[in-house]
Enzyme design. Structure first.
Site, short mmCIF file in Angstrom:
data_model
loop_
_atom_site.label_atom_id
_atom_site.label_comp_id
_atom_site.label_asym_id
_atom_site.label_seq_id
_atom_site.Cartn_x
_atom_site.Cartn_y
_atom_site.Cartn_z
N HIS A 87 -2.96 7.17 6.55
CA HIS A 87 -3.20 5.86 5.81
C HIS A 87 -4.62 5.53 5.98
O HIS A 87 -5.43 5.07 4.89
CB HIS A 87 -2.28 4.70 6.31
CG HIS A 87 -2.56 3.34 5.51
ND1 HIS A 87 -2.13 3.23 4.21
CD2 HIS A 87 -3.08 2.55 5.81
CE1 HIS A 87 -2.68 2.06 3.75
NE2 HIS A 87 -3.10 1.49 4.87
N HIS A 95 -9.67 2.54 -0.94
CA HIS A 95 -8.19 2.14 -0.70
C HIS A 95 -7.80 1.68 -2.15
O HIS A 95 -8.06 0.65 -2.60
CB HIS A 95 -8.09 1.16 0.24
CG HIS A 95 -6.55 0.79 0.57
ND1 HIS A 95 -5.61 1.12 -0.13
CD2 HIS A 95 -6.10 0.21 1.79
CE1 HIS A 95 -4.39 1.05 0.32
NE2 HIS A 95 -4.79 0.31 1.52
N CYS A 146 0.73 -1.11 -0.12
CA CYS A 146 0.19 0.01 0.10
C CYS A 146 0.70 1.13 0.12
O CYS A 146 0.23 2.48 -0.11
CB CYS A 146 -1.03 -0.04 1.19
SG CYS A 146 -1.80 -1.54 1.53
#
Length: 631
Positions: free
Chosen positions: A433, A471, A280
């Site tokens: 995040h 995401h 990520c």
């Protein structure tokens, strides 16, 4: 003295729309915008979705009547907004209520009398041992089963995950250029990097004329590869589907292809290239490569980015099996209703049940400060550092560890040396995040709390754009970076509007986590934080345009900055001309397949330099003194 990497252009697309000129950012804070910005944002999205049309004269409805900006808002505003951000997965991807799959069945014999006919063409090359085959006709054979047989039949089943951060409804990258057989992630690469390049207001030919061929770097990639039918997805499914693998599925499926496509079909680049992958944190990994190549003087221009198209049943199944994704049942329990609001699927730092997957392509164009000055480039900000650290020994590959404490602490300490204690305490903010998992809301907020405590920060604003766009895996930190640039420009930090309140187990004492947009002018620095599977932690330091200009002024002086300001007027005018074309649906996608090919025989090779056709400057071989004391 290290060169300062300046952000001179940025662009891309995600569920909020087009990134250049802050359009995607404006969609996220649309309730807090001035009227003109709000209306233009709606108009641009309306054209992207096909709800309205644009031409050189203005905007028109699909029926052909002329529309003012206020007409667009009053007649189509809700429809346009509903076509963006996180929402129910649309049928153009797959049917979440009836997703195709292959159901395994065991066919049992009926006293050895089970018999069926089969075309001779379909008879397997290796006949199963339990089959007794007899001639039936010229075209068919008769099969008698001596025992049970396993078969698979086409079937459907409910997908437990029903929402995603999709590109705006009706916006199809494949229609913007000759995209035949390109996986969606590579289609998005082409349109995203085109947007970033046009946003510069400087033509690529001008850039090429100013640098040597090996002074341009491209760092871009994806994490999940190209997983649809035109990439690895189709290749891996082919045997099970009984189809043939194409010659393009394997090469186009590679996760390095975003960089390769940019080099081969957009820039014609012969400089440094590469795709760093860090789960990520992938965008930040690539950003680190670009920043460090400019700081070291190895590159003067760096194109950095990532593109990911992971809204496929297979990838969603994989994350769902890890209990990582927010499911429909989980959302029903959170809301206490049988019809939960799928637009609020992603709830960073609130009561949540898992993350929401999204698709995105994000790219930034970096130049060293001297080149930016010379070309009159726009200064959207600067990236002074990107820190990457692992987690050490882990009991679970997805569990957090100490690495993110290291990256964020180093980032804040590095920024303090540039903007001072007041800069980090009063004029900084965090782009979290913020994945929307119960574990993340605890571990990341504790991280922020402890670092804030160490550096004397009392009210640290926190943004979490995954609440809006989901995401996107590889480009996720790119979504954060372009949003941070919007905050610098508008003095707005997006609130986390998908939650009603901060969850009780969040370490919020020193944090400002708001459910409404935060107005904060004079921001100096944004910390871009990313926590990836496997211990891939990264934190980037993005400086505001004002801080970047202040640093450049100290290095180059008032006169040089005045000259830059004069040159930048024409640059800004060209960028604005692209903005107006894109606003009305002309995206000017750059795709040069089979064009401008180089003839290797025309390379000019000497023992001191190498000249490349089409480039004004020759490559000079490095004079290596690193090991002089050893030879």
């Amino acid at each position: 003295m290290a060169r300062l990497p300046i952000i001179v252009g940025f662009g891309g697309y995600n569920a909020a729309g087009r990134s250049s000129f802050h359009h995607g950012f404006r969609r996220m804070v649309i309730e807090s915008l001035d009227e003109q910005s709000r209306l233009e944002t709606l108009a641009g999205l309306g054209v992207m979705t096909g709800i309205i049309k644009g031409d050189n004269s203005g905007f028109i409805s699909t029926e052909g009547d002329s529309l003012s900006l206020k007409d667009i808002e009053s007649r189509f505003g809700k429809q346009i907004l509903d076509a963006t951000l996180i929402r129910r997965i649309e049928p153009s991807y797959f049917d979440v209520d009836a997703t195709p799959w292959q159901q395994s069945l065991t066919l049992a014999t009926d006293d050895g009398k089970t018999r069926f006919l089969l075309s001779r063409r379909q008879l397997p090359e290796v006949v199963p041992a339990t089959w007794h085959v007899e001639d039936y006709s010229d075209t068919h054979v008769s099969i008698t089963l001596a025992d049970n047989v396993e078969v698979k039949v086409d079937s459907m089943r409910d997908m437990p995950v029903k929402s995603a951060g999709q590109l705006p409804s009706g916006f199809d990258p494949a229609l913007l250029y000759n995209s035949r057989f390109h996986p969606r992630g590579l289609q998005m690469t082409i349109i995203g990097v085109s947007d970033a390049l046009h946003s510069m207001g400087i033509t690529w030919e001008e850039v090429v004329a100013a640098v040597k061929p090996d002074e341009i770097a491209v760092h871009a990639g994806s994490v999940m590869t190209q997983a649809d039918e035109y990439g690895f997805g189709g290749m891996l499914q082919s045997r099970l589907k009984g189809t043939r693998v194409t010659a393009k599925q394997l090469p186009l499926g590679l996760n390095t292809m975003p960089a390769d496509f940019i080099n081969a079909y957009v820039l014609g680049n012969v400089g440094t290239t590469g795709a760093a992958t860090g789960a990520c944190a992938t965008f930040l990994y690539n950003l680190k490569q670009g920043v460090e190549s400019i700081q070291a003087g190895k590159a003067r221009v760096a194109i950095v980015g990532s593109s990911e198209a992971p809204i496929t049943p297979e990838i969603i199944d994989g994350f769902a099996a890890m209990s990582a994704l927010g499911t429909f049942e989980g959302l029903k329990k959170l809301e206490g209703t049988d019809n939960p609001d799928l637009r609020r699927s992603s709830r960073p730092f609130g009561e949540n049940c898992g993350f929401t997957i999204g698709e995105s392509c994000q790219f930034v164009v970096l130049m060293d400060d001297a080149l930016a000055l010379e070309l009159g480039a726009q200064i959207h900000g600067a990236v002074s550092d990107v820190f990457v650290n692992a987690d050490g020994f882990k009991k679970s590959i997805s569990a957090p560890g100490p690495g993110n404490f290291i990256t964020l602490s180093k980032a804040v300490a590095a920024a303090r040396q540039l903007v001072g204690d007041d800069g980090i305490r009063e004029r900084s903010f965090i782009h979290a995040h913020g994945s929307s998992t119960p574990a993340n809301r605890q571990t990341e907020s504790e991280l922020f709390h402890r670092v804030a405590e160490a550096f004397g920060i009392e009210h640290w604003p926190v943004a979490a754009v995954k609440a809006y766009v989901g995401h996107s895996i590889g480009p996720a930190s790119g979504d954060q970076v372009v949003s941070a640039l919007g905050s610098f420009h508008y003095g707005l930090i997006p609130g986390i509007k998908t939650i009603d309140k901060v969850a009780d187990d969040v370490y919020a004492e020193r944090l400002d986590i708001s459910v409404q947009d935060i107005r904060k002018q004079g921001l100096d620095v944004a910390f871009i934080n990313s926590k990836g599977f496997g211990g891939n932690n990264a934190t980037g330091v993005v400086l505001s345009p004002e801080v970047a200009k202040r640093m450049m002024q100290k290095r180059y002086g008032d006169e040089a900055m005045a000259q830059h300001a004069a040159r930048s007027q024409a640059v800004e005018a060209r960028a604005e001309a692209y903005e107006q074309r894109a606003l009305h649906g002309q995206f000017d996608v750059i795709y040069s397949f089979g064009e401008k090919l180089m003839d290797d025989s025309q390379l000019g090779i000497t023992d001191a330099t190498l000249s490349v056709p089409g480039w004004d400057h020759a490559i000079e071989y490095p004079k290596d003194t690193r090991y002089q004391d050893m030879v």
